[in-house]
Scaffold this motif. Structure first.
Motif, PDB file in Angstrom:
ATOM      1  N   ASP A 263       0.825  -1.205   0.000  1.00 42.95           N
ATOM      2  CA  ASP A 263       0.000   0.000   0.000  1.00 42.95           C
ATOM      3  C   ASP A 263       0.862   1.258   0.000  1.00 42.95           C
ATOM      4  OD1 ASP A 263       0.987  -0.461   2.497  1.00 42.95           O
ATOM      5  OD2 ASP A 263      -0.862  -0.043   3.579  1.00 42.95           O
ATOM      6  N   LEU A 264       2.032   1.201   0.657  1.00 39.54           N
ATOM      7  CA  LEU A 264       2.942   2.347   0.624  1.00 39.54           C
ATOM      8  C   LEU A 264       3.541   2.527  -0.761  1.00 39.54           C
ATOM      9  CD1 LEU A 264       4.553   4.614   1.928  1.00 39.54           C
ATOM     10  CD2 LEU A 264       6.211   2.920   2.724  1.00 39.54           C
ATOM     11  N   LEU A 265       3.891   1.422  -1.417  1.00 39.65           N
ATOM     12  CA  LEU A 265       4.445   1.497  -2.769  1.00 39.65           C
ATOM     13  C   LEU A 265       3.431   2.117  -3.722  1.00 39.65           C
ATOM     14  CD1 LEU A 265       7.010   0.573  -4.401  1.00 39.65           C
ATOM     15  CD2 LEU A 265       5.655  -1.411  -5.084  1.00 39.65           C
ATOM     16  N   VAL A 266       2.170   1.697  -3.606  1.00 41.15           N
ATOM     17  CA  VAL A 266       1.112   2.245  -4.464  1.00 41.15           C
ATOM     18  C   VAL A 266       0.901   3.723  -4.172  1.00 41.15           C
ATOM     19  CG1 VAL A 266      -1.344   2.118  -5.002  1.00 41.15           C
ATOM     20  CG2 VAL A 266      -0.018   0.004  -4.738  1.00 41.15           C
ATOM     21  N   ALA A 267       0.921   4.075  -2.871  1.00 34.64           N
ATOM     22  CA  ALA A 267       0.724   5.475  -2.491  1.00 34.64           C
ATOM     23  C   ALA A 267       1.844   6.356  -3.045  1.00 34.64           C
ATOM     24  CB  ALA A 267       0.649   5.600  -0.976  1.00 34.64           C
ATOM     25  N   LEU A 268       3.080   5.860  -2.999  1.00 37.62           N
ATOM     26  CA  LEU A 268       4.208   6.614  -3.540  1.00 37.62           C
ATOM     27  C   LEU A 268       4.071   6.793  -5.045  1.00 37.62           C
ATOM     28  CD1 LEU A 268       7.173   5.011  -1.547  1.00 37.62           C
ATOM     29  CD2 LEU A 268       6.338   7.348  -1.335  1.00 37.62           C
ATOM     30  N   ALA A 269       3.601   5.743  -5.733  1.00 41.30           N
ATOM     31  CA  ALA A 269       3.410   5.831  -7.183  1.00 41.30           C
ATOM     32  C   ALA A 269       2.361   6.893  -7.529  1.00 41.30           C
ATOM     33  CB  ALA A 269       3.018   4.468  -7.744  1.00 41.30           C
ATOM     34  N   LYS A 270       1.255   6.905  -6.790  1.00 34.14           N
ATOM     35  CA  LYS A 270       0.215   7.908  -7.026  1.00 34.14           C
ATOM     36  C   LYS A 270       0.736   9.313  -6.724  1.00 34.14           C
ATOM     37  CE  LYS A 270      -3.704   4.825  -6.086  1.00 34.14           C
ATOM     38  NZ  LYS A 270      -4.867   4.559  -5.189  1.00 34.14           N
TER      39      LYS A 270
END
Length: 569
Positions: A263-270
């Motif tokens: 979820d952190l990886l996805v948040a960073l991508a967004k």
């Protein structure tokens, strides 16, 4: 310090060629050698009577009375904490030792730092939560022990005593005591002088209890140079574990690692502008690649790069993500592209992915700095230009920040972490059992014990390195296995196409010959007859050449079978 050294000498501590002095600014005391010590030499020998254990405390009159006045027995850690809460240096037999103990500690609990546990890596989050629970439990138990016996302890004094035990206790199997609750075991002791040894993963000192001589000893596992500090290893801890439990971190810690949740990886991508769809997240789950940052190796890990690549895929690309991921990853496949334009496109995509990855990691570092500034409002900041206010942020930066900015993210991950944890537990149990077994060796063969424990230290170091390499190999093999499956599918497809082309060529050849014969029969009948005669001659010649050899092969097989049947049974 001089009073303590005199006291230690009077109590029977032997430490020839060893001295205690300031290690470095802010690091407290350390143990140093002022001569060369060869491998296997004893550096420190300390009599059993000097060990502070729950059993030895329970035998002191004051504490025996406190325990007897309470219906519930204290556990070893609780009683040792109570000892350091109530013991007065002015009238205690351990006075010189108590006076040199640190007055404060740098752990987040000691500094009164309150933060969300989600700010620390998953790898250590459970440990910290358990530590907080145990702290409350011990505090309640110490309060009850004091209340029922007429003593009073302030919380500040309790925190100091708890840290003394937590940061300085050493593993030691103690006999059961009737006044101690040993239901969870009694395996800790605070050992003056020995607890001055600082931590280093590449320690050249090994601490052990000699059951034959009834002494606690520290032995050199390799040569200790003159004026060199002697270290022991507290365990294969990463920096966040060291900071939470002991209040320090190591600049060059081979055990550093940070797991980035999905979820952190996805948040960073967004955060950096990547349009992440539910299909991207679903594919990310299917891929099952971890995003772990280590403090060793070079370049972005394959698994982390793959996850970023999946997040950048379109819906059409997600339908064939396996083909894209493994085709892009394998340089041999890239070299087999049909056009240079395709290669240029692949290289452009690769540069784009790396750029996005750098932006994501830079955003992570920026977020950590911002969190540190927020924590500094509560007065827990660090001074100095460019300093990070929050110790949590300081850990993240020291553990990963510099490496993040330089893309020093190694391969590997934690997909087999459960298995590794179990192996480590089994190894620790076997290690302790072997150490106890060596302690049973007769005094006239004590050299065997010393040599065996030295080898055990080397074995422990090799085991830690082996586990790290196992993780790396596991993920490399997982990647190669997936690539092998893709290559096999590609090979089967290519073979099928080749076979199909061969049959088509044969069919076309027959049709060509048929058309030629039909054409010649109309335009030049005699030539058609000549072609047919020639084909008949070639077929007959082929038969005359092949049939004898086939007949001979058949006859040999028949004779062999006949001879087998004729053998007597």
């Amino acid at each position: 310090m001089n009073d303590f050294l005199r006291w230690a000498d009077e109590k029977g501590v032997k430490a020839e060629g060893i001295e205690i002095k300031e290690a470095e600014p802010g690091a407290g005391f350390g143990v140093f050698s002022h001569r060369v010590h060869p491998p296997e030499s004893l550096l420190i020998r300390l009599p059993h009577s000097l060990l502070i254990t729950a059993g030895s405390v329970a035998d002191i009159g004051k504490y025996k009375t406190i325990i007897e006045m309470n219906s519930e027995k204290p556990k070893p850690f609780e009683l040792l904490t109570l000892f350091f809460c109530l013991e007065n240096p002015d009238d205690s037999p351990y006075g010189p030792y108590l006076r040199i103990l640190p007055k404060s500690f740098d752990t987040p609990i000691a500094q009164g730092i309150s933060f969300d546990v989600n700010e620390i890596p998953l790898i250590t989050r459970g440990f910290y939560e358990l530590q907080l629970q145990e702290l409350e439990t011990v505090w309640e138990k110490v309060q009850n022990l004091c209340k029922n016996s007429g003593f009073e302890v302030e919380h500040e004094k309790f925190l100091w005593a708890w840290h003394v035990v937590n940061t300085r206790c050493i593993y030691l199997e103690n006999p059961t005591h009737p006044l101690i609750d040993s239901s969870d075991g009694d395996t800790i002791a605070v050992i003056p002088y020995v607890d001055m040894l600082n931590h280093d993963p590449g320690a050249q000192g090994f601490a052990f209890y000699d059951k034959v001589r009834k002494e606690y000893c520290v032995r050199a596992t390799k040569t200790v140079a003159d004026e060199e500090q002697v270290f022991v290893c507290y365990g294969p801890h990463d920096n966040v574990r060291l900071w939470i439990e002991y209040g320090f971190t190591l600049k060059e810690n081979p055990n550093r690692k940070v797991a980035i949740p999905q979820d952190l990886l996805v948040a960073l991508a967004k955060k950096v502008g990547v349009a992440v769809s539910p299909e991207n997240i679903s594919t990310l789950n299917d891929a099952g690649q971890p995003s772990t940052i280590y403090a060793s190796d070079e370049g972005p890990s394959w698994s982390l790069s793959t996850n970023v690549q999946i997040l950048l895929m379109s819906r059409e690309e997600l339908k064939r993500w396996r083909e894209i991921v493994y085709a892009e990853e394998n340089p041999r496949r890239r070299s087999r592209r049909k056009s240079d334009d395709g290669n240029e496109e692949n290289e452009r995509r690769l540069r784009e992915e790396r750029s996005i990855l750098r932006e994501m990691l830079r955003e992570l570092v920026t977020s950590i700095r911002q969190r540190g500034e927020k924590v500094s409002d509560f007065g827990f900041g660090f001074s100095g230009e460019g300093a990070i206010a929050s110790p949590v942020a300081r850990f993240w930066m020291s553990d990963a920040g510099g490496n993040l900015q330089s893309s020093a993210i190694p391969g590997g991950g934690t997909s087999i972490q459960g298995w590794i944890d179990q192996v480590e537990k089994d190894f620790d149990k076997a290690f302790v059992s072997l150490d106890l077994l060596l302690g049973e060796v007769d005094s006239d063969q004590i050299e065997i014990t010393y040599e065996g424990r030295g080898k055990m230290t080397s074995l422990s170091s090799c085991f830690a390195q082996l586990l790290h390499k196992t993780q790396t190999l596991h993920h490399a093999l997982s990647r190669q296995k997936t690539e092998t499956v893709a290559l096999r599918e590609e090979l089967v497809t290519a073979q099928g196409v080749a076979q199909e082309r061969h049959k088509e060529a044969q069919q076309l050849l027959v049709q060509v010959h048929s058309l030629q014969c039909e054409l010649h029969s109309k335009t030049a009948p005699h030539e058609s007859d000549m072609i047919k005669k020639k084909l008949d001659l070639e077929i007959n010649a082929f038969r005359e050449e092949v049939i004898p050899s086939l007949k001979l092969e058949f006859e040999v097989g028949f004779v062999g079978k006949f001879q087998t049947q004729k053998k007597p049974k």
